[in-house]
Motif scaffolding. Structure first.
Motif, PDB file in Angstrom:
ATOM      1  N   GLU A  13     -55.524 -33.294  88.685  1.00 21.89           N
ATOM      2  CA  GLU A  13     -55.600 -31.827  88.685  1.00 21.89           C
ATOM      3  C   GLU A  13     -54.454 -31.209  89.479  1.00 21.89           C
ATOM      4  N   LYS A  14     -54.015 -31.904  90.522  1.00 23.31           N
ATOM      5  CA  LYS A  14     -52.916 -31.409  91.349  1.00 23.31           C
ATOM      6  C   LYS A  14     -51.545 -31.795  90.783  1.00 23.31           C
ATOM      7  N   SER A  15     -51.554 -32.479  89.635  1.00 25.29           N
ATOM      8  CA  SER A  15     -50.314 -32.933  88.968  1.00 25.29           C
ATOM      9  C   SER A  15     -49.540 -33.951  89.801  1.00 25.29           C
ATOM     10  N   TYR A  16     -50.213 -34.605  90.741  1.00 25.25           N
ATOM     11  CA  TYR A  16     -49.580 -35.687  91.494  1.00 25.25           C
ATOM     12  C   TYR A  16     -49.606 -36.987  90.685  1.00 25.25           C
ATOM     13  N   LEU A  17     -50.447 -37.016  89.647  1.00 28.10           N
ATOM     14  CA  LEU A  17     -50.674 -38.230  88.871  1.00 28.10           C
ATOM     15  C   LEU A  17     -50.994 -37.827  87.437  1.00 28.10           C
ATOM     16  N   ASP A  18     -50.598 -38.670  86.477  1.00 32.18           N
ATOM     17  CA  ASP A  18     -50.984 -38.393  85.089  1.00 32.18           C
ATOM     18  C   ASP A  18     -52.044 -39.402  84.632  1.00 32.18           C
ATOM     19  N   ASP A  19     -52.631 -39.159  83.459  1.00 34.29           N
ATOM     20  CA  ASP A  19     -53.739 -39.995  82.966  1.00 34.29           C
ATOM     21  C   ASP A  19     -53.309 -41.442  82.753  1.00 34.29           C
ATOM     22  N   GLY A  21     -50.937 -43.120  84.377  1.00 29.95           N
ATOM     23  CA  GLY A  21     -50.813 -43.767  85.674  1.00 29.95           C
ATOM     24  C   GLY A  21     -52.167 -44.082  86.278  1.00 29.95           C
ATOM     25  N   LEU A  22     -53.127 -43.175  86.092  1.00 31.43           N
ATOM     26  CA  LEU A  22     -54.474 -43.391  86.621  1.00 31.43           C
ATOM     27  C   LEU A  22     -55.139 -44.588  85.937  1.00 31.43           C
ATOM     28  N   GLU A  23     -55.024 -44.684  84.624  1.00 31.98           N
ATOM     29  CA  GLU A  23     -55.631 -45.812  83.894  1.00 31.98           C
ATOM     30  C   GLU A  23     -55.031 -47.139  84.360  1.00 31.98           C
ATOM     31  N   TYR A  24     -53.714 -47.157  84.538  1.00 31.10           N
ATOM     32  CA  TYR A  24     -53.048 -48.387  84.983  1.00 31.10           C
ATOM     33  C   TYR A  24     -53.518 -48.772  86.386  1.00 31.10           C
ATOM     34  N   ALA A  25     -53.658 -47.777  87.283  1.00 32.73           N
ATOM     35  CA  ALA A  25     -54.107 -48.049  88.646  1.00 32.73           C
ATOM     36  C   ALA A  25     -55.556 -48.532  88.669  1.00 32.73           C
ATOM     37  N   LEU A  26     -56.399 -47.986  87.787  1.00 34.94           N
ATOM     38  CA  LEU A  26     -57.803 -48.410  87.732  1.00 34.94           C
ATOM     39  C   LEU A  26     -57.922 -49.855  87.261  1.00 34.94           C
ATOM     40  N   ARG A  31     -58.952 -55.637  89.168  1.00 36.15           N
ATOM     41  CA  ARG A  31     -58.488 -57.011  89.426  1.00 36.15           C
ATOM     42  C   ARG A  31     -58.447 -57.322  90.915  1.00 36.15           C
ATOM     43  N   GLN A  32     -58.002 -56.344  91.719  1.00 30.14           N
ATOM     44  CA  GLN A  32     -57.732 -56.621  93.132  1.00 30.14           C
ATOM     45  C   GLN A  32     -58.865 -56.212  94.060  1.00 30.14           C
ATOM     46  N   GLY A  33     -59.693 -55.261  93.642  1.00 30.48           N
ATOM     47  CA  GLY A  33     -60.809 -54.835  94.472  1.00 30.48           C
ATOM     48  C   GLY A  33     -60.409 -53.968  95.645  1.00 30.48           C
ATOM     49  N   LEU A  34     -59.180 -53.416  95.649  1.00 29.56           N
ATOM     50  CA  LEU A  34     -58.721 -52.574  96.752  1.00 29.56           C
ATOM     51  C   LEU A  34     -59.073 -51.116  96.483  1.00 29.56           C
ATOM     52  N   ARG A  35     -58.894 -50.271  97.504  1.00 30.01           N
ATOM     53  CA  ARG A  35     -59.136 -48.841  97.340  1.00 30.01           C
ATOM     54  C   ARG A  35     -58.096 -48.255  96.388  1.00 30.01           C
ATOM     55  N   LEU A  36     -58.534 -47.292  95.567  1.00 28.88           N
ATOM     56  CA  LEU A  36     -57.646 -46.700  94.567  1.00 28.88           C
ATOM     57  C   LEU A  36     -56.435 -46.029  95.211  1.00 28.88           C
ATOM     58  N   GLY A  37     -56.678 -45.308  96.306  1.00 27.70           N
ATOM     59  CA  GLY A  37     -55.576 -44.604  96.970  1.00 27.70           C
ATOM     60  C   GLY A  37     -54.473 -45.552  97.411  1.00 27.70           C
ATOM     61  N   ARG A  38     -54.866 -46.700  97.989  1.00 31.50           N
ATOM     62  CA  ARG A  38     -53.872 -47.671  98.461  1.00 31.50           C
ATOM     63  C   ARG A  38     -53.101 -48.264  97.284  1.00 31.50           C
ATOM     64  N   ILE A  39     -53.769 -48.520  96.185  1.00 30.60           N
ATOM     65  CA  ILE A  39     -53.100 -49.065  94.995  1.00 30.60           C
ATOM     66  C   ILE A  39     -52.080 -48.059  94.455  1.00 30.60           C
ATOM     67  N   LEU A  40     -52.458 -46.780  94.400  1.00 32.11           N
ATOM     68  CA  LEU A  40     -51.546 -45.741  93.893  1.00 32.11           C
ATOM     69  C   LEU A  40     -50.289 -45.641  94.749  1.00 32.11           C
ATOM     70  N   ILE A  41     -50.451 -45.784  96.055  1.00 34.27           N
ATOM     71  CA  ILE A  41     -49.287 -45.732  96.959  1.00 34.27           C
ATOM     72  C   ILE A  41     -48.410 -46.951  96.754  1.00 34.27           C
ATOM     73  N   LEU A  43     -48.076 -48.712  94.121  1.00 33.71           N
ATOM     74  CA  LEU A  43     -47.405 -48.602  92.825  1.00 33.71           C
ATOM     75  C   LEU A  43     -46.314 -47.529  92.830  1.00 33.71           C
ATOM     76  N   GLY A  44     -46.288 -46.722  93.886  1.00 32.92           N
ATOM     77  CA  GLY A  44     -45.271 -45.677  93.989  1.00 32.92           C
ATOM     78  C   GLY A  44     -45.604 -44.411  93.219  1.00 32.92           C
ATOM     79  N   TYR A  45     -46.875 -44.272  92.786  1.00 33.51           N
ATOM     80  CA  TYR A  45     -47.276 -43.103  92.001  1.00 33.51           C
ATOM     81  C   TYR A  45     -47.470 -41.856  92.874  1.00 33.51           C
ATOM     82  N   ILE A  46     -47.947 -42.039  94.106  1.00 38.13           N
ATOM     83  CA  ILE A  46     -48.166 -40.922  95.037  1.00 38.13           C
ATOM     84  C   ILE A  46     -47.680 -41.346  96.414  1.00 38.13           C
ATOM     85  N   ASN A  47     -47.614 -40.383  97.346  1.00 37.24           N
ATOM     86  CA  ASN A  47     -47.276 -40.717  98.729  1.00 37.24           C
ATOM     87  C   ASN A  47     -48.478 -40.448  99.635  1.00 37.24           C
TER      88      ASN A  47
END
Length: 570
Positions: A13-19, A21-26, A31-41, A43-47
């Motif tokens: 919604e904030k346009s920091y991520l697209d659909d 990128g979100l699907e790939y991170a999920l 597979r890894q069982g880590l928190r979504l926020g940490r995975i997104l960082i 992967l370089g998708y958000i800061n």
């Protein structure tokens, strides 16, 4: 109550991520069982800042509005500066035993616990975005940089101890990396840079001595001591700067150069970093290159109407060479950039070769010198001539080869700009002849020489009349008489100018136009004195221009004398 939005949904919604990128991170999360926020960082998708903003909204933590905020001194006094620096926090208000705090990371529970213990209050958290937090901390705690430096060393448990040092007393590279990433050090270095930018400093100097580390800012051409700290913080501060500038943190015994892109209120600031080894450790100088304040129009440089008109005529030439002279830090590059911006049109091809490229100019091709790879001014200039340019700027003429190529380029239909280090405009002619340039070639190609210096302006907020020393006025009255009853001004000192009475700088100029009479004279290898005499009334000296600015209330007699000492008016 409405269902709490998921983190991925908020980020989209904030346009920091697209659909996508979100699907790939999920998928990664499954597979890894880590928190979504940490995975997104990772992967370089958000800061981190974007993640914190979304998490705060998800948790119902409101965002603090820090623009034009006022905070009571009593509230600021509750939280020590070193705690503010360590955790990037800012106390906002206190009511009924509850302290409201803005935090860059509201989920840093250690910060909340430390605040509770120090203040004795319950803590109400708000989120503060990184840039806003840094500006607010600078505003309310900026004057406490010295105290932060003093308190940080004993308070920081990560200060290197004897058993963490190498046999020769040097801290290991691995330990330096760890120290340089401490939040307290990160915030401290950011705060020093923000304070320097807010103070309009052109340079930051970090100088190590036997028992202390001095931090100085160069403001309006003058160095000022801002703070000092215990020597034990030196290695960590220098290492943090090296990490920011992508330099070799482990190499401490040879000079290094680097570059930092720093986010400030006015936008991205380029910072050139230079380190040199000294007997007490590495000395660091950071040149702050603020594009918004450096790209000045030709009309705002400070030339009087006559000089400006004559200089414009030089710029309108189809070919020839125009020189700007003066010592280091006298604004030569700023003048040349203003000239290029003035004459640029899409129909002209303009190429520069500089050491280094200080500011990027729209529509102009800029080439940096790279001696390590054999790209010198002379070699680069040869290749520029094959690029079919109309106008060429050479950052500096340092040797005969560069001078010869520049002059021959001017003779073959190009307009060439460059700089020289000479005391006055006439001295540029004799300097080039001394380099080995043929006088008849110089006489045929040279169109004008602009010599300049920078003087500090009187602060408009504390400007008042005064009477300078009579001997001082007499020493300045060679070219323009300063009457004893003339209205002269200086600054008395105020908060706007840090009690210096001066704020900002303006140029004083001397333009030598090359007439037919001077061309004949130059061909005969004249002295500087002969050139000045032949120029006659057409050459208005820098001292003369400075006196006019004194009488206009722009600067002071002391300031003009300071920058023109040794220049005798005929």
């Amino acid at each position: 109550m409405p269902a709490r939005k998921k983190l991925g949904q908020l980020l989209c919604e904030k346009s920091y991520l697209d659909d996508t990128g979100l699907e790939y991170a999920l998928l990664h999360q499954k597979r890894q069982g880590l928190r979504l926020g940490r995975i997104l960082i990772e992967l370089g998708y958000i800061n981190e800042a974007q993640l914190n903003e979304a998490l705060c909204e998800q948790a119902g933590i409101a965002k603090a509005q820090l623009e034009d905020i006022s905070i009571e001194q009593e509230v600021l006094g509750l939280v020590p500066a070193e705690l503010v620096s360590k955790y990037n926090i800012l106390p906002l208000s206190k009511k009924d035993g509850q302290l409201t705090v803005a935090m860059a990371d509201p989920f840093e529970m250690q910060a909340v616990e430390d605040l509770r213990l120090v203040t004795g209050c319950s803590i109400r958290r708000y989120y503060g975005s990184g840039a806003e937090m840094e500006r607010a901390i600078l505003k309310f705690y900026g004057s406490n940089v010295a105290r932060m430096l003093e308190n940080l060393a004993p308070a920081d448990k990560k200060t290197p101890s004897e058993d963490e040092e190498l046999g020769n007393g040097e801290i290991s590279a691995a330990k330096l990396h760890e120290l340089a990433r401490e939040p307290s050090l990160v915030n401290l270095v950011n705060l020093v840079l923000l304070e320097a930018i807010e103070a309009r400093a052109s340079d930051v100097h970090i100088e190590p001595f036997e028992t202390e580390l001095k931090i100085k800012y160069r403001i309006d051409g003058m160095l000022r001591d801002k703070s000092s700290s215990p020597k034990k913080l030196h290695a960590a501060i220098v290492s943090r700067i090296k990490i920011m500038a992508h330099m070799n943190i482990a190499e401490r015994f040879v000079p290094q150069d680097g570059h930092i892109e720093f986010a400030a209120k006015s936008g991205k600031i380029d910072i050139r970093v230079s380190t040199v080894p000294t007997i007490f450790g590495e000395s660091v100088t950071m040149r702050i290159l603020d594009r918004s304040s450096a790209l000045i129009s030709l009309e705002d440089l400070g030339m009087n109407a006559h000089t400006l008109g004559e200089f414009r005529q030089c710029l309108s030439k189809a070919h020839g060479i125009v020189l700007v002279t003066g010592p280091t830090g006298s604004g030569k590059t700023t003048t040349l950039y203003a000239a290029l911006n003035r004459i640029y049109t899409p129909s002209l091809k303009i190429i520069t070769i500089e050491d280094p490229v200080e500011y990027q100019l729209d529509g102009i091709i800029q080439m940096p010198v790279n001696p390590r790879r054999g790209l010198t001014f002379s070699r680069g200039l040869r290749h520029i001539l094959r690029q079919d340019p109309n106008i060429i700027m050479v950052g500096e003429i340092r040797d005969r080869e560069t001078a010869d190529i520049a002059i021959r380029a001017a003779l073959t239909g190009h307009l060439v700009f460059s700089t020289l280090h000479t005391n006055d405009s006439a001295g540029a002619v004799t300097r080039l002849i001394d380099m080995g340039v043929e006088p008849f070639l110089l006489a045929s190609s040279l169109e004008g020489v602009l010599a300049q210096r920078l003087v500090r302006r009187i602060c408009p907020e504390c400007k008042s009349r005064y009477q300078p020393d009579k001997n001082l006025l007499d020493s300045l009255s060679n070219s323009v008489k300063i009457d004893s009853d003339a209205k002269l001004y200086h600054g008395t000192g105020c908060s706007e100018c840090n009690d210096t009475g001066m704020r900002g700088r303006v140029g004083i100029f001397e333009l030598l136009r090359i007439t037919d009479k001077l061309r004949k004279l130059i061909a005969s290898r004249p002295t500087t004195e002969k050139i000045i005499k032949a120029a006659g009334a057409g050459l208005v000296s820098m001292r003369h221009d400075g006196v006019e600015k004194i009488l206009a209330g722009v600067t002071t007699a002391e300031e003009v004398l300071r920058v023109t000492q040794g220049m005798d008016d005929e």
